[in-house]
Scaffold this active site. Structure first.
Site, PDB file in Angstrom:
ATOM      1  N   HIS A  21       0.669  -1.229   0.206  1.00 62.78           N
ATOM      2  CA  HIS A  21       0.032  -0.289  -0.702  1.00 62.78           C
ATOM      3  C   HIS A  21       1.005   1.285   0.218  1.00 62.78           C
ATOM      4  O   HIS A  21       0.643   2.143   0.822  1.00 62.78           O
ATOM      5  CB  HIS A  21      -1.038  -0.002   1.178  1.00 62.78           C
ATOM      6  CG  HIS A  21      -2.033  -1.047   0.794  1.00 62.78           C
ATOM      7  ND1 HIS A  21      -3.617  -0.619   0.350  1.00 62.78           N
ATOM      8  CD2 HIS A  21      -2.692  -2.053   1.727  1.00 62.78           C
ATOM      9  CE1 HIS A  21      -3.998  -1.305   0.091  1.00 62.78           C
ATOM     10  NE2 HIS A  21      -3.460  -2.357   1.146  1.00 62.78           N
ATOM     11  N   ASP A  48      -1.724  -6.101  -3.986  1.00 63.53           N
ATOM     12  CA  ASP A  48      -1.895  -4.774  -2.954  1.00 63.53           C
ATOM     13  C   ASP A  48      -0.461  -3.512  -2.927  1.00 63.53           C
ATOM     14  O   ASP A  48      -0.052  -3.103  -1.156  1.00 63.53           O
ATOM     15  CB  ASP A  48      -2.813  -4.825  -0.988  1.00 63.53           C
ATOM     16  CG  ASP A  48      -4.111  -4.913  -2.206  1.00 63.53           C
ATOM     17  OD1 ASP A  48      -4.571  -5.145  -2.827  1.00 63.53           O
ATOM     18  OD2 ASP A  48      -5.128  -5.033  -1.406  1.00 63.53           O
ATOM     19  N   ASN A  74      -6.872  -7.129  -5.287  1.00 68.16           N
ATOM     20  CA  ASN A  74      -7.673  -5.612  -6.079  1.00 68.16           C
ATOM     21  C   ASN A  74      -7.356  -4.237  -5.863  1.00 68.16           C
ATOM     22  O   ASN A  74      -7.861  -3.849  -6.816  1.00 68.16           O
ATOM     23  CB  ASN A  74      -8.740  -5.997  -4.753  1.00 68.16           C
ATOM     24  CG  ASN A  74      -8.644  -5.855  -3.254  1.00 68.16           C
ATOM     25  OD1 ASN A  74      -7.532  -6.494  -2.648  1.00 68.16           O
ATOM     26  ND2 ASN A  74      -9.162  -4.807  -2.544  1.00 68.16           N
ATOM     27  N   HIS A  75      -6.342  -3.719  -5.365  1.00 67.23           N
ATOM     28  CA  HIS A  75      -6.382  -2.884  -5.378  1.00 67.23           C
ATOM     29  C   HIS A  75      -4.877  -2.145  -6.865  1.00 67.23           C
ATOM     30  O   HIS A  75      -5.332  -1.277  -7.458  1.00 67.23           O
ATOM     31  CB  HIS A  75      -5.377  -1.502  -3.965  1.00 67.23           C
ATOM     32  CG  HIS A  75      -6.189  -1.448  -3.156  1.00 67.23           C
ATOM     33  ND1 HIS A  75      -6.671  -0.596  -2.698  1.00 67.23           N
ATOM     34  CD2 HIS A  75      -7.234  -2.487  -1.905  1.00 67.23           C
ATOM     35  CE1 HIS A  75      -7.342  -0.822  -2.106  1.00 67.23           C
ATOM     36  NE2 HIS A  75      -7.660  -1.231  -1.077  1.00 67.23           N
ATOM     37  N   HIS A 190      -4.377  -9.426   1.784  1.00 60.59           N
ATOM     38  CA  HIS A 190      -6.181  -9.058   1.812  1.00 60.59           C
ATOM     39  C   HIS A 190      -6.894  -8.190   3.497  1.00 60.59           C
ATOM     40  O   HIS A 190      -6.774  -6.884   3.039  1.00 60.59           O
ATOM     41  CB  HIS A 190      -7.037  -9.162   1.168  1.00 60.59           C
ATOM     42  CG  HIS A 190      -7.858  -9.125   0.312  1.00 60.59           C
ATOM     43  ND1 HIS A 190      -8.323  -8.241   0.199  1.00 60.59           N
ATOM     44  CD2 HIS A 190      -9.401  -9.378   0.577  1.00 60.59           C
ATOM     45  CE1 HIS A 190      -9.361  -7.755  -0.567  1.00 60.59           C
ATOM     46  NE2 HIS A 190     -10.473  -8.701   0.435  1.00 60.59           N
TER      47      HIS A 190
END
Length: 226
Positions: A21, A48, A74-75, A190
């Protein structure tokens, strides 16, 4: 390529890391603490890579490093879809995508092109057996069935397997301890957890680095936290 395979590391160590992130400086500091040697060691990311953290734009630099290998989270999928008009802006911004929305189109396209090359799953051979790496979960009864759905499936079947691999929280939500057969272990992220959680042979290693907690680095040979 939906699945990437890596032979046993004969000269160094292999590690998996939880969701990054955009916290790349923090990740580098964590690697320095364990004496990570980029000449021989490898780092596998559960995905991610971007959103929420302040250094998401460093993703292209990290993806270019020959010892760094990531699956699609997913990001990352949202960053892929945004410049292609397949992502709703308000939802994307609420989930940390403002850094991408607000930058030049050519940079968005460059990042999307890099994300498009990410596999959904990675299989790493170790001296003790294969370790699978996916973002969220293995949505089939076996690892082999999952790989077959990704590589041999078409249309809805392949997309369904990929979507579940990136988005599912089913296993950790119910505490499912069913072991994924035909693979030594599966490493996922996740869903943030306060510390390593092992359910069956599935290792949940996203310990919420972007929220102020430490990264978890899992040694793939020993399956212990470095």
């Amino acid at each position: 390529m939906k699945v990437r395979r890596f032979h046993t590391n004969q000269t160094g160590r292999d590690f998996a890391v939880g969701d990054i992130h955009g916290c790349f400086s923090k990740l580098q500091a964590s690697l320095d603490l364990i004496g990570f040697d980029p000449a021989v060691d490898r780092l596998f990311s559960v995905g991610d890579l971007v959103d929420r953290g302040s250094e998401s734009n460093a993703v292209l630099e990290w993806l270019a490093r020959p010892w760094f290998h990531a699956v699609m989270g997913n990001h990352d999928d949202m960053a892929l879809r945004w410049p292609r008009g397949n992502m709703e802006g308000d939802i994307y911004r609420r989930n940390g995508g403002g850094w991408n929305i607000d930058q030049p189109r050519e940079t968005q396209e460059a990042i999307a092109s890099a994300m498009a090359l990410l596999p959904v799953a990675i299989a790493v051979e170790t001296a003790f057996g294969t370790v699978g790496v996916v973002h969220a979960d293995v949505p089939t009864p076996t690892w082999a069935g999952f790989v077959d759905a990704l590589e041999g499936g078409v249309g809805i079947r392949a997309r369904s397997a990929a979507d579940a691999a990136m988005w599912s929280r089913g296993r950790i939500t119910v505490g499912n301890t069913y072991r994924v057969p035909d693979v030594r272990a599966v490493v996922v992220g996740h869903t943030p957890v306060p510390q390593l959680v092992v359910l069956g042979n599935v290792y949940h290693i996203d310990t919420g680095a972007v929220f102020g907690r430490p990264f978890t680095l899992l040694d793939l040979a020993t399956l212990e936290v470095a």
